[in-house]
Scaffold this motif. Structure first.
Motif, PDB file in Angstrom:
ATOM      1  N   UNK A  65      -9.853 -68.115  17.434  1.00 58.51           N
ATOM      2  CA  UNK A  65      -9.232 -68.613  18.664  1.00 58.51           C
ATOM      3  C   UNK A  65      -7.779 -68.993  18.381  1.00 58.51           C
ATOM      4  N   UNK A  66      -6.881 -68.390  19.174  1.00 61.16           N
ATOM      5  CA  UNK A  66      -5.451 -68.641  19.003  1.00 61.16           C
ATOM      6  C   UNK A  66      -4.897 -69.609  20.052  1.00 61.16           C
ATOM      7  N   UNK A  67      -5.332 -69.428  21.297  1.00 59.85           N
ATOM      8  CA  UNK A  67      -4.763 -70.204  22.398  1.00 59.85           C
ATOM      9  C   UNK A  67      -5.859 -70.644  23.355  1.00 59.85           C
ATOM     10  N   UNK A  68      -5.632 -71.767  24.023  1.00 58.87           N
ATOM     11  CA  UNK A  68      -6.464 -72.217  25.130  1.00 58.87           C
ATOM     12  C   UNK A  68      -5.571 -72.363  26.351  1.00 58.87           C
ATOM     13  N   UNK A  69      -6.022 -71.794  27.459  1.00 60.48           N
ATOM     14  CA  UNK A  69      -5.286 -71.938  28.718  1.00 60.48           C
ATOM     15  C   UNK A  69      -6.046 -72.886  29.630  1.00 60.48           C
ATOM     16  N   UNK A  70      -5.328 -73.874  30.159  1.00 61.08           N
ATOM     17  CA  UNK A  70      -5.898 -74.837  31.089  1.00 61.08           C
ATOM     18  C   UNK A  70      -5.142 -74.729  32.417  1.00 61.08           C
ATOM     19  N   UNK A  71      -5.882 -74.549  33.486  1.00 68.55           N
ATOM     20  CA  UNK A  71      -5.286 -74.503  34.819  1.00 68.55           C
ATOM     21  C   UNK A  71      -5.842 -75.642  35.671  1.00 68.55           C
ATOM     22  N   UNK A  72      -4.975 -76.251  36.441  1.00 66.29           N
ATOM     23  CA  UNK A  72      -5.409 -77.288  37.378  1.00 66.29           C
ATOM     24  C   UNK A  72      -4.972 -76.865  38.781  1.00 66.29           C
ATOM     25  N   UNK A  73      -5.945 -76.802  39.683  1.00 67.23           N
ATOM     26  CA  UNK A  73      -5.656 -76.409  41.056  1.00 67.23           C
ATOM     27  C   UNK A  73      -5.962 -77.573  41.989  1.00 67.23           C
ATOM     28  N   UNK A  74      -5.020 -77.879  42.856  1.00 74.26           N
ATOM     29  CA  UNK A  74      -5.114 -79.058  43.713  1.00 74.26           C
ATOM     30  C   UNK A  74      -6.290 -78.931  44.683  1.00 74.26           C
ATOM     31  N   UNK A  75      -7.028 -80.032  44.808  1.00 71.37           N
ATOM     32  CA  UNK A  75      -8.121 -80.072  45.785  1.00 71.37           C
ATOM     33  C   UNK A  75      -7.620 -80.588  47.131  1.00 71.37           C
ATOM     34  N   UNK A  76      -6.962 -81.741  47.105  1.00 70.69           N
ATOM     35  CA  UNK A  76      -6.571 -82.371  48.366  1.00 70.69           C
ATOM     36  C   UNK A  76      -5.157 -82.936  48.290  1.00 70.69           C
ATOM     37  N   UNK A  77      -4.898 -83.730  47.258  1.00 69.98           N
ATOM     38  CA  UNK A  77      -3.601 -84.394  47.137  1.00 69.98           C
ATOM     39  C   UNK A  77      -3.139 -84.321  45.679  1.00 69.98           C
ATOM     40  N   UNK A  78      -1.871 -84.685  45.442  1.00 74.75           N
ATOM     41  CA  UNK A  78      -1.305 -84.671  44.086  1.00 74.75           C
ATOM     42  C   UNK A  78      -2.127 -85.582  43.181  1.00 74.75           C
ATOM     43  N   UNK A  79      -2.672 -85.025  42.107  1.00 75.25           N
ATOM     44  CA  UNK A  79      -3.578 -85.785  41.244  1.00 75.25           C
ATOM     45  C   UNK A  79      -3.293 -85.416  39.792  1.00 75.25           C
ATOM     46  N   UNK A  80      -2.267 -86.022  39.192  1.00 76.68           N
ATOM     47  CA  UNK A  80      -1.885 -85.707  37.820  1.00 76.68           C
ATOM     48  C   UNK A  80      -3.017 -86.048  36.851  1.00 76.68           C
ATOM     49  N   UNK A  81      -3.065 -85.298  35.767  1.00 72.77           N
ATOM     50  CA  UNK A  81      -4.135 -85.463  34.774  1.00 72.77           C
ATOM     51  C   UNK A  81      -3.514 -85.540  33.390  1.00 72.77           C
ATOM     52  N   UNK A  82      -3.886 -86.588  32.622  1.00 72.64           N
ATOM     53  CA  UNK A  82      -3.389 -86.707  31.249  1.00 72.64           C
ATOM     54  C   UNK A  82      -4.458 -86.174  30.290  1.00 72.64           C
ATOM     55  N   UNK A  83      -4.156 -85.046  29.687  1.00 73.54           N
ATOM     56  CA  UNK A  83      -5.076 -84.404  28.740  1.00 73.54           C
ATOM     57  C   UNK A  83      -4.685 -84.788  27.318  1.00 73.54           C
ATOM     58  N   UNK A  84      -5.586 -85.446  26.610  1.00 74.26           N
ATOM     59  CA  UNK A  84      -5.305 -85.835  25.226  1.00 74.26           C
ATOM     60  C   UNK A  84      -5.464 -84.651  24.269  1.00 74.26           C
ATOM     61  N   UNK A  85      -6.658 -84.082  24.262  1.00 74.57           N
ATOM     62  CA  UNK A  85      -6.895 -82.969  23.335  1.00 74.57           C
ATOM     63  C   UNK A  85      -8.142 -82.209  23.761  1.00 74.57           C
ATOM     64  N   UNK A  86      -8.292 -81.026  23.181  1.00 71.99           N
ATOM     65  CA  UNK A  86      -9.498 -80.223  23.349  1.00 71.99           C
ATOM     66  C   UNK A  86      -9.976 -79.805  21.971  1.00 71.99           C
ATOM     67  N   UNK A  87     -11.265 -79.892  21.724  1.00 72.82           N
ATOM     68  CA  UNK A  87     -11.834 -79.346  20.492  1.00 72.82           C
ATOM     69  C   UNK A  87     -12.783 -78.209  20.861  1.00 72.82           C
ATOM     70  N   UNK A  88     -12.842 -77.232  19.982  1.00 69.04           N
ATOM     71  CA  UNK A  88     -13.707 -76.070  20.192  1.00 69.04           C
ATOM     72  C   UNK A  88     -14.604 -75.898  18.978  1.00 69.04           C
ATOM     73  N   UNK A  89     -15.912 -75.837  19.229  1.00 64.81           N
ATOM     74  CA  UNK A  89     -16.870 -75.492  18.182  1.00 64.81           C
ATOM     75  C   UNK A  89     -17.227 -74.024  18.356  1.00 64.81           C
TER      76      UNK A  89
END
Length: 617
Positions: A65-89
């Motif tokens: 695995x080289x890259x992870x792509x994360x997409x966030x699509x708005x549901x209703x209103x502006x809702x920022x998200x703080x992502x700390x980290x992702x681990x992959x097994x």
């Protein structure tokens, strides 16, 4: 079919979670996964502080695995998200870590690399080279240089805190903390009630007490009892909030025509003044930079004044530094007398107060604002522009840049701007503080940020001659600990001097600091290029020391040195270097604690457990 276990950690800040749609896809050496929906509204995943796990099943193994792509699509209103980290097994049982520590705003996609630090030369695969290049191109469009005032180091191109990139704005907790700290300071000093006192003459020493009584602790009470005494006046030059100006006097300057007759009663060794100078017992503090600076004229009903004094000090037989002569202007003459301890009590006290007033202006505008805040902002902007997140030096430096650009932007909005707090409560307000920074830039050199070098240049390096200079002693200890840590990290990723020379991202970082921060001034002594691991270690030590320890010594802090809650480094050697760094800092803390026992005036500003990682206050 192969299955990958993906774990996603959300930040603990207020409003860090999200209810938006979140998609993830994996990209490996053997192929890419489809886009997987991880969360959708009302699923209660990705809440503040949450760690959520998902199984991602693919038709064929994706390879490494080289890259992870994360997409966030708005549901209703502006809702920022703080992502700390992702681990992959992986299906083979291996674990990969993908640090993020960023806000995902709007409807955006972010692409993460695994957390192993890599130099540009280490990237052999085209998609990694492209990711690296695109990240820097985006950052250079986002983090732009701008001149706030002619002659200043360049700063971030933002008119207000809200204009800053989301990742470097105060988070909600820090924003509230900023407001509470500001309010608490106002309350402690009764500033709202006594604001008129800052804009008019003070008629009574009791005015000091009415303000100072609000700051209650053992040290402040001791200072309040002894502030008029000469030993306390001298002690502050060594261990107060501005311990950077005092230097050993090697020759009495002609502009300070002190004679033996004037100071004979203050000298204790039966030596002439010239002999005391030769023996290293005379020190000097010169506020020449204030000469010609305009005093505050923003209030036409209040006349304000500035002095540019010269203060001569003496090391007595008790090894205490005490003042023996003060001249309040730079040009000697009948209208510029030399004040002495033998003068009338209040004449001498007022002369010392004028020196303290001048010291305050230099401290706030030069020592604090320019030489820690503005310089640290230069380091921060250059880092974001030229070092990708995967670069080992980005991982090393980013904890020491946290909130620096934000606090400086707030300062330009509220404190040092026109009609800001400086204009209301400072004799250098109304433009004088700008003149001071412009003049002080001529003395801002690379060597002046190298702590041991500047201490030696001032003749203040001997512990035997000057035994109570704790700022020097603790500063040297912290400097050496930081330098050792920097050397350890450098030797993990740079196997030779040649690798340093060939690191184009590092060289671009160094060049940005020289060209934009130091305005390309050759006399600044800032390097345009770094060619050796030894010089790189010193350079990184300058950056980390300035943004942490030096700022702590002339201010105060809250996020402590050596504590790295955001884990940007994932490799074992780097984590071992960090553990060694913390151990060295703990030893310094213990030594300082032991020294401070039973002292009426303990010095702890440079104790690592009180040093913030970054210029954030």
């Amino acid at each position: 079919m192969p299955s990958y276990t993906v774990t996603v950690a959300t930040g603990t800040q207020w409003f860090a979670g999200t209810d938006d749609y979140v998609y993830l896809s994996l990209e490996g050496t053997a192929g890419c996964s489809e886009r997987h929906l991880l969360d959708k509204p009302f699923y209660n995943d990705f809440e503040r502080g949450a760690v959520d796990s998902y199984d991602v099943t693919v038709e064929e193994d994706l390879g490494e695995i080289q890259l992870i792509k994360i997409e966030k699509r708005k549901y209703w209103y502006q809702d920022d998200w703080y992502l700390k980290y992702i681990t992959v097994k992986t299906p083979m049982g291996d674990y990969l870590e993908f640090p993020c520590y960023r806000w995902i705003t709007d409807e955006k996609e972010i692409v993460l690399r695994d957390g192993r630090a890599k130099l540009a030369r280490d990237d052999k695969i085209q998609i990694l080279k492209q990711h690296r290049r695109k990240e820097l191109e985006t950052r250079q469009k986002t983090y732009r240089w701008k001149e706030w005032h002619p002659g200043f180091p360049l700063s971030i191109d933002a008119n207000s805190h809200s204009d800053l990139p989301r990742d470097i704005q105060f988070d909600n907790e820090k924003g509230v903390d900023f407001i509470l700290n500001y309010s608490k300071a106002m309350e402690n000093l009764y500033v709202n009630r006594f604001m008129h006192m800052f804009q008019s003459s003070w008629s009574d020493f009791a005015d000091f007490e009415r303000i100072f009584v609000r700051i209650s602790n053992t040290i402040s009470e001791y200072v309040m009892q002894h502030w008029k005494e000469d030993f306390m006046f001298g002690y502050q030059f060594l261990n107060g909030c501005n311990p950077v100006l005092i230097r050993k006097c090697t020759e009495i300057p002609k502009k300070l025509p002190v004679t033996m007759d004037m100071v004979e009663c203050s000298l204790e060794r039966n030596l002439t003044l010239e002999e005391e100078v030769k023996q290293g017992n005379i020190f000097i503090v010169d506020y020449e930079l204030l000469d010609g600076v305009d005093a505050n004229k923003t209030d036409p009903c209040t006349v304000q004044y500035l002095a540019a004094p010269i203060c001569l000090l003496y090391k007595n037989l008790e090894n205490k530094i005490v003042p023996i002569a003060i001249q309040l202007g730079q040009k000697p003459g009948p209208d510029n007398p030399i004040f002495l301890p033998s003068d009338a009590t209040y004449d001498w006290l007022l002369a010392k107060i004028w020196v303290r007033s001048s010291d305050f202006h230099i401290h706030q505008t030069v020592t604090h604002l320019l030489r820690t805040h503005l310089v640290s902002e230069v380091f921060s902007i250059a880092m974001f522009r030229q070092l990708p997140a995967v670069h080992p030096l980005f991982k090393l430096l980013v904890p020491h840049m946290r909130f620096t650009i934000a606090i400086n932007t707030k300062a330009r909005e509220q404190l040092i701007c026109e009609c800001g707090l400086f204009d209301k409560a400072n004799a250098t307000g109304g433009g004088g503080h700008v003149q001071m920074v412009q003049k002080a830039m001529k003395e801002l050199t690379y060597s002046s940020l190298c702590f041991p070098e500047v201490i030696k240049a001032k003749g203040m390096d001997s512990k035997e001659d000057i035994p109570y200079y704790y700022y020097r002693d603790d500063g040297i200890s912290v400097w050496e600990a930081i330098k050792s840590f920097a050397e350890d990290v450098i030797h993990i990723y740079y196997e030779s001097d040649e690798v340093v020379c060939e690191d184009v991202e590092l060289q671009a970082f160094i060049k940005d600091i020289y060209v934009y921060g130091m305005r390309g001034v050759k006399a600044s002594g800032f390097p345009k290029m770094i060619r050796t691991r030894e010089k790189l270690a010193e350079y990184l030590t300058v950056i980390i020391f300035t943004t942490s320890a030096q700022h702590a010594a002339v201010n105060f802090g809250q996020l402590f040195l050596g504590m790295y809650p955001d884990e940007h480094f994932v490799e074992k050697p780097a984590k071992e270097a960090m553990a060694k760094f913390r151990k060295n800092l703990d030893e310094i803390v213990n030594a300082i604690t032991e020294r401070n026992k039973n002292k009426k005036l303990p010095y702890y500003y440079l104790s690592p457990d009180r040093i913030p990682n970054s210029v954030a206050v």
